[in-house]
Design a protein around this motif. Sequence first.
Motif, PDB file in Angstrom:
ATOM      1  N   GLU A 110      63.894  10.771  94.224  1.00 57.42           N
ATOM      2  CA  GLU A 110      62.707  10.510  93.417  1.00 57.42           C
ATOM      3  C   GLU A 110      62.458  11.691  92.488  1.00 57.42           C
ATOM      4  O   GLU A 110      62.646  12.837  92.878  1.00 57.42           O
ATOM      5  CB  GLU A 110      61.473  10.349  94.308  1.00 57.42           C
ATOM      6  CG  GLU A 110      61.497   9.139  95.209  1.00 57.42           C
ATOM      7  CD  GLU A 110      60.285   9.128  96.109  1.00 57.42           C
ATOM      8  OE1 GLU A 110      59.235   8.611  95.686  1.00 57.42           O
ATOM      9  OE2 GLU A 110      60.388   9.674  97.228  1.00 57.42           O
ATOM     10  N   GLU A 111      62.020  11.383  91.281  1.00 58.17           N
ATOM     11  CA  GLU A 111      61.574  12.419  90.355  1.00 58.17           C
ATOM     12  C   GLU A 111      60.113  12.152  90.028  1.00 58.17           C
ATOM     13  O   GLU A 111      59.746  11.031  89.676  1.00 58.17           O
ATOM     14  CB  GLU A 111      62.387  12.416  89.070  1.00 58.17           C
ATOM     15  CG  GLU A 111      61.892  13.445  88.073  1.00 58.17           C
ATOM     16  CD  GLU A 111      62.607  13.419  86.740  1.00 58.17           C
ATOM     17  OE1 GLU A 111      62.316  14.308  85.931  1.00 58.17           O
ATOM     18  OE2 GLU A 111      63.422  12.523  86.491  1.00 58.17           O
ATOM     19  N   GLU A 171      63.238  15.044  97.689  1.00 56.93           N
ATOM     20  CA  GLU A 171      64.467  14.758  98.415  1.00 56.93           C
ATOM     21  C   GLU A 171      64.321  15.187  99.863  1.00 56.93           C
ATOM     22  O   GLU A 171      63.881  16.308 100.115  1.00 56.93           O
ATOM     23  CB  GLU A 171      65.641  15.511  97.778  1.00 56.93           C
ATOM     24  CG  GLU A 171      65.835  15.209  96.308  1.00 56.93           C
ATOM     25  CD  GLU A 171      66.904  16.077  95.671  1.00 56.93           C
ATOM     26  OE1 GLU A 171      68.006  16.163  96.239  1.00 56.93           O
ATOM     27  OE2 GLU A 171      66.626  16.656  94.606  1.00 56.93           O
ATOM     28  N   ARG A 227      59.832   8.209  89.815  1.00 57.21           N
ATOM     29  CA  ARG A 227      60.836   7.240  89.360  1.00 57.21           C
ATOM     30  C   ARG A 227      62.139   7.591  90.070  1.00 57.21           C
ATOM     31  O   ARG A 227      62.381   8.761  90.407  1.00 57.21           O
ATOM     32  CB  ARG A 227      60.987   7.266  87.852  1.00 57.21           C
ATOM     33  CG  ARG A 227      61.481   8.568  87.293  1.00 57.21           C
ATOM     34  CD  ARG A 227      61.689   8.480  85.784  1.00 57.21           C
ATOM     35  NE  ARG A 227      61.648   9.815  85.217  1.00 57.21           N
ATOM     36  CZ  ARG A 227      60.890  10.176  84.202  1.00 57.21           C
ATOM     37  NH1 ARG A 227      60.114   9.300  83.607  1.00 57.21           N
ATOM     38  NH2 ARG A 227      60.920  11.400  83.750  1.00 57.21           N
ATOM     39  N   ALA A 228      62.947   6.577  90.283  1.00 54.73           N
ATOM     40  CA  ALA A 228      64.223   6.789  90.963  1.00 54.73           C
ATOM     41  C   ALA A 228      65.236   7.391  90.000  1.00 54.73           C
ATOM     42  O   ALA A 228      65.255   7.076  88.812  1.00 54.73           O
ATOM     43  CB  ALA A 228      64.747   5.466  91.507  1.00 54.73           C
ATOM     44  N   MET A 229      66.063   8.283  90.514  1.00 51.81           N
ATOM     45  CA  MET A 229      67.182   8.828  89.749  1.00 51.81           C
ATOM     46  C   MET A 229      68.362   9.002  90.698  1.00 51.81           C
ATOM     47  O   MET A 229      68.174   9.133  91.907  1.00 51.81           O
ATOM     48  CB  MET A 229      66.807  10.148  89.058  1.00 51.81           C
ATOM     49  CG  MET A 229      66.430  11.270  89.982  1.00 51.81           C
ATOM     50  SD  MET A 229      65.806  12.743  89.135  1.00 51.81           S
ATOM     51  CE  MET A 229      67.282  13.412  88.440  1.00 51.81           C
ATOM     52  N   ILE A 230      69.543   8.967  90.157  1.00 51.37           N
ATOM     53  CA  ILE A 230      70.755   9.098  90.959  1.00 51.37           C
ATOM     54  C   ILE A 230      71.366  10.475  90.723  1.00 51.37           C
ATOM     55  O   ILE A 230      71.646  10.857  89.586  1.00 51.37           O
ATOM     56  CB  ILE A 230      71.788   8.004  90.590  1.00 51.37           C
ATOM     57  CG1 ILE A 230      71.179   6.607  90.709  1.00 51.37           C
ATOM     58  CG2 ILE A 230      73.048   8.150  91.444  1.00 51.37           C
ATOM     59  CD1 ILE A 230      70.755   6.207  92.104  1.00 51.37           C
ATOM     60  N   GLU A 288      70.323   8.294  95.587  1.00 56.03           N
ATOM     61  CA  GLU A 288      69.050   8.059  94.910  1.00 56.03           C
ATOM     62  C   GLU A 288      68.000   9.027  95.432  1.00 56.03           C
ATOM     63  O   GLU A 288      67.808   9.176  96.635  1.00 56.03           O
ATOM     64  CB  GLU A 288      68.576   6.626  95.136  1.00 56.03           C
ATOM     65  CG  GLU A 288      67.318   6.298  94.352  1.00 56.03           C
ATOM     66  CD  GLU A 288      66.899   4.842  94.452  1.00 56.03           C
ATOM     67  OE1 GLU A 288      65.721   4.613  94.772  1.00 56.03           O
ATOM     68  OE2 GLU A 288      67.735   3.962  94.223  1.00 56.03           O
ATOM     69  N   THR A 342      61.810  17.080  91.903  1.00 52.93           N
ATOM     70  CA  THR A 342      62.353  15.942  92.639  1.00 52.93           C
ATOM     71  C   THR A 342      61.806  15.948  94.060  1.00 52.93           C
ATOM     72  O   THR A 342      61.336  16.971  94.567  1.00 52.93           O
ATOM     73  CB  THR A 342      63.895  15.971  92.697  1.00 52.93           C
ATOM     74  OG1 THR A 342      64.324  17.163  93.373  1.00 52.93           O
ATOM     75  CG2 THR A 342      64.498  15.901  91.320  1.00 52.93           C
ATOM     76  N   GLU A 344      70.975  16.967  86.867  1.00 58.00           N
ATOM     77  CA  GLU A 344      72.061  16.023  87.128  1.00 58.00           C
ATOM     78  C   GLU A 344      73.429  16.624  86.826  1.00 58.00           C
ATOM     79  O   GLU A 344      74.423  16.257  87.440  1.00 58.00           O
ATOM     80  CB  GLU A 344      71.917  14.742  86.296  1.00 58.00           C
ATOM     81  CG  GLU A 344      70.730  13.894  86.661  1.00 58.00           C
ATOM     82  CD  GLU A 344      69.549  14.144  85.740  1.00 58.00           C
ATOM     83  OE1 GLU A 344      69.280  15.321  85.400  1.00 58.00           O
ATOM     84  OE2 GLU A 344      68.889  13.170  85.364  1.00 58.00           O
TER      85      GLU A 344
END
Length: 104
Positions: A26-27, A74, A16-19, A24, A72, A86
């Motif tokens: 991915e997790e 990245e 799922r996308a996360m900021i 952005e 994540t 975060e």
Amino acid sequence: MTKPKTQDFRLPFPTRAMIINGVEVEEYVIPKGKKDVVLRALYPFHPVPSLDEDRIDIHSGKSFKVREFRVTREGGRNFLVSPFYEEGGGTVIDWMPLEPDYVG
């Protein structure tokens, strides 16, 4: 030819996308029953902690059970991160054993 590192392989789980800091990433959505296998594959130190061990994320100052870790994706790599990623960017190198008298 060298074998790619585990961190380079995409894990076989949905994401799922996360900021994070406006970027952005991915997790992975890792099923509870697969957490131990993932931890053993990605944990870079020895010994690998139990999922029930307590750690503190030194960036956030918050404690957590190892089972709460997240992963994540990245820049084409997998990162083992704290549940408070975060807040302070705490990756596995920022996890410390919880002191017996710590209240957090």
